[in-house]
Design a protein around this motif. Structure first.
Motif, mmCIF file in Angstrom:
data_model
loop_
_atom_site.group_PDB
_atom_site.id
_atom_site.type_symbol
_atom_site.label_atom_id
_atom_site.label_comp_id
_atom_site.label_asym_id
_atom_site.label_seq_id
_atom_site.Cartn_x
_atom_site.Cartn_y
_atom_site.Cartn_z
ATOM 1 N N TYR A 32 -3.034 -29.569 4.057
ATOM 2 C CA TYR A 32 -1.969 -28.607 4.333
ATOM 3 C C TYR A 32 -0.635 -29.255 3.994
ATOM 4 O O TYR A 32 -0.339 -30.374 4.434
ATOM 5 C CB TYR A 32 -2.006 -28.194 5.811
ATOM 6 C CG TYR A 32 -0.858 -27.310 6.217
ATOM 7 C CD1 TYR A 32 0.070 -27.732 7.163
ATOM 8 C CD2 TYR A 32 -0.690 -26.049 5.641
ATOM 9 C CE1 TYR A 32 1.123 -26.934 7.528
ATOM 10 C CE2 TYR A 32 0.369 -25.247 5.995
ATOM 11 C CZ TYR A 32 1.265 -25.684 6.947
ATOM 12 O OH TYR A 32 2.315 -24.890 7.298
ATOM 13 N N ALA A 95 -4.167 -30.442 8.978
ATOM 14 C CA ALA A 95 -4.244 -29.025 9.324
ATOM 15 C C ALA A 95 -2.882 -28.599 9.805
ATOM 16 O O ALA A 95 -2.028 -29.432 10.103
ATOM 17 C CB ALA A 95 -5.302 -28.778 10.397
ATOM 18 N N GLN A 96 -2.634 -27.318 9.873
ATOM 19 C CA GLN A 96 -1.307 -26.847 10.257
ATOM 20 C C GLN A 96 -0.908 -27.278 11.648
ATOM 21 O O GLN A 96 0.254 -27.374 11.967
ATOM 22 C CB GLN A 96 -1.249 -25.323 10.156
ATOM 23 C CG GLN A 96 -1.142 -24.832 8.736
ATOM 24 C CD GLN A 96 -1.308 -23.334 8.656
ATOM 25 O OE1 GLN A 96 -2.330 -22.795 9.012
ATOM 26 N NE2 GLN A 96 -0.281 -22.656 8.184
ATOM 27 N N ASP A 97 -1.852 -27.528 12.531
ATOM 28 C CA ASP A 97 -1.482 -27.904 13.891
ATOM 29 C C ASP A 97 -1.726 -29.378 14.152
ATOM 30 O O ASP A 97 -1.631 -29.825 15.269
ATOM 31 C CB ASP A 97 -2.253 -27.068 14.900
ATOM 32 C CG ASP A 97 -3.748 -27.161 14.667
ATOM 33 O OD1 ASP A 97 -4.487 -26.542 15.446
ATOM 34 O OD2 ASP A 97 -4.169 -27.829 13.714
ATOM 35 N N ASP A 98 -2.037 -30.119 13.128
ATOM 36 C CA ASP A 98 -2.274 -31.541 13.287
ATOM 37 C C ASP A 98 -0.972 -32.290 13.020
ATOM 38 O O ASP A 98 0.036 -31.708 12.711
ATOM 39 C CB ASP A 98 -3.371 -31.994 12.335
ATOM 40 C CG ASP A 98 -4.088 -33.242 12.809
ATOM 41 O OD1 ASP A 98 -3.523 -33.968 13.665
ATOM 42 O OD2 ASP A 98 -5.183 -33.487 12.336
ATOM 43 N N LYS A 99 -1.024 -33.581 13.173
ATOM 44 C CA LYS A 99 0.171 -34.384 12.954
ATOM 45 C C LYS A 99 0.644 -34.218 11.515
ATOM 46 O O LYS A 99 -0.122 -34.337 10.574
ATOM 47 C CB LYS A 99 -0.130 -35.843 13.251
ATOM 48 C CG LYS A 99 -0.359 -36.117 14.738
ATOM 49 C CD LYS A 99 -0.728 -37.543 14.984
ATOM 50 C CE LYS A 99 -2.173 -37.801 14.628
ATOM 51 N NZ LYS A 99 -2.600 -39.162 15.048
ATOM 52 N N ILE A 100 1.928 -33.931 11.367
ATOM 53 C CA ILE A 100 2.534 -33.760 10.048
ATOM 54 C C ILE A 100 3.281 -35.035 9.697
ATOM 55 O O ILE A 100 4.055 -35.540 10.498
ATOM 56 C CB ILE A 100 3.481 -32.549 10.043
ATOM 57 C CG1 ILE A 100 2.672 -31.251 10.113
ATOM 58 C CG2 ILE A 100 4.363 -32.557 8.808
ATOM 59 C CD1 ILE A 100 3.533 -30.008 10.104
ATOM 60 N N ILE A 101 3.063 -35.531 8.507
ATOM 61 C CA ILE A 101 3.783 -36.700 8.009
ATOM 62 C C ILE A 101 4.810 -36.200 7.003
ATOM 63 O O ILE A 101 4.449 -35.558 6.006
ATOM 64 C CB ILE A 101 2.840 -37.719 7.360
ATOM 65 C CG1 ILE A 101 1.728 -38.111 8.340
ATOM 66 C CG2 ILE A 101 3.624 -38.946 6.897
ATOM 67 C CD1 ILE A 101 2.221 -38.736 9.619
#
Lengths: 112, 111
Positions: A32, A95-101
């Motif tokens: 994502y 995923a959209q609700d996982d940790k974003i880097i």
């Protein structure tokens, strides 16, 4: 862990021209890829996103392309306008609700 | 519908002081996040929560604590403020499988 590189750090384009911002990511499991626009004194606002099962997505003057093999993705803004001046961030996530880097950001200047 | 609300907008602390950054959302989102943004460095995740009573560490959790007693609120606490914690702090929230919505940030200076 995931690492996102973003280039260029600063970009100046004439009003009406196109702007392209490029990002690479390291974790092939990421699926994502959102792009955020941040105006001065505000929080980031999602402008477009793409999932790994799609190669390109457009929304009016904004488009994003994704090359999973090369692990890079790009933001394209056409017919730039003064209100496009801002800082743009690319990001990657499992995923959209996982940790974003997040990448380190690109400051876009639209010149009159 | 206010979205994600952060308070205060600005704060100056002395080294060693403590404070709590407040974050509340009215969208009934399960997931909430805290990020810090340093100049030229993008956003780094401090802590996140997938629901009331559940919290987990992000990339840079040292020096911070969080709690999630309700769906709406996700406060971030600094127990012993240090100059390295001078930053802009953003709270975000989302539904599962939906993009994150950000607040407008808290600018914190520690002198």
């Amino acid at each position: 862990g995931e690492n996102v590189e973003q280039h260029p750090s600063t970009l100046s384009v004439q009003e009406g021209d196109s702007a392209v911002i490029k990002c690479t990511y390291s974790d092939s499991a990421s699926n994502y890829f959102p792009w955020y626009k941040q105006e001065l004194g505000k929080g980031p606002q999602l402008i477009i996103d793409i999932r790994s099962n799609v190669g390109e997505k457009k929304d009016q003057r904004i488009a994003v392309t994704l090359n999973k093999t090369a692990k890079h993705f790009s933001l394209h803004i056409t017919e730039t306008q003064p209100e496009d001046s801002a800082v743009y961030f690319c990001a990657a996530s499992l995923a959209q609700d996982d940790k974003i880097i997040f990448g380190k950001g690109t400051r876009l200047h639209i010149l009159p | 519908n206010a979205g994600v609300t952060q308070t205060p907008k600005f704060r100056i602390l002395k080294i060693g002081q403590s404070m709590t950054l407040q974050c509340t959302q009215d969208m009934n989102h399960n997931y909430m996040y805290w990020y810090r943004q340093d100049p030229g460095m993008g956003l780094k995740l401090i802590y996140y929560s997938v629901g009331a009573g559940i919290t987990d560490k992000g990339e840079v959790p040292n020096g911070y604590n969080v709690s999630r007693s309700t769906t709406e609120d996700f406060p971030l606490r600094l127990e012993l403020a240090a100059p390295s914690q001078t930053s802009v702090y953003f709270c975000a929230s989302s539904y599962p499988e939906q993009p994150q919505h950000f607040g407008d940030g808290t600018r914190l200076s520690i002198l």
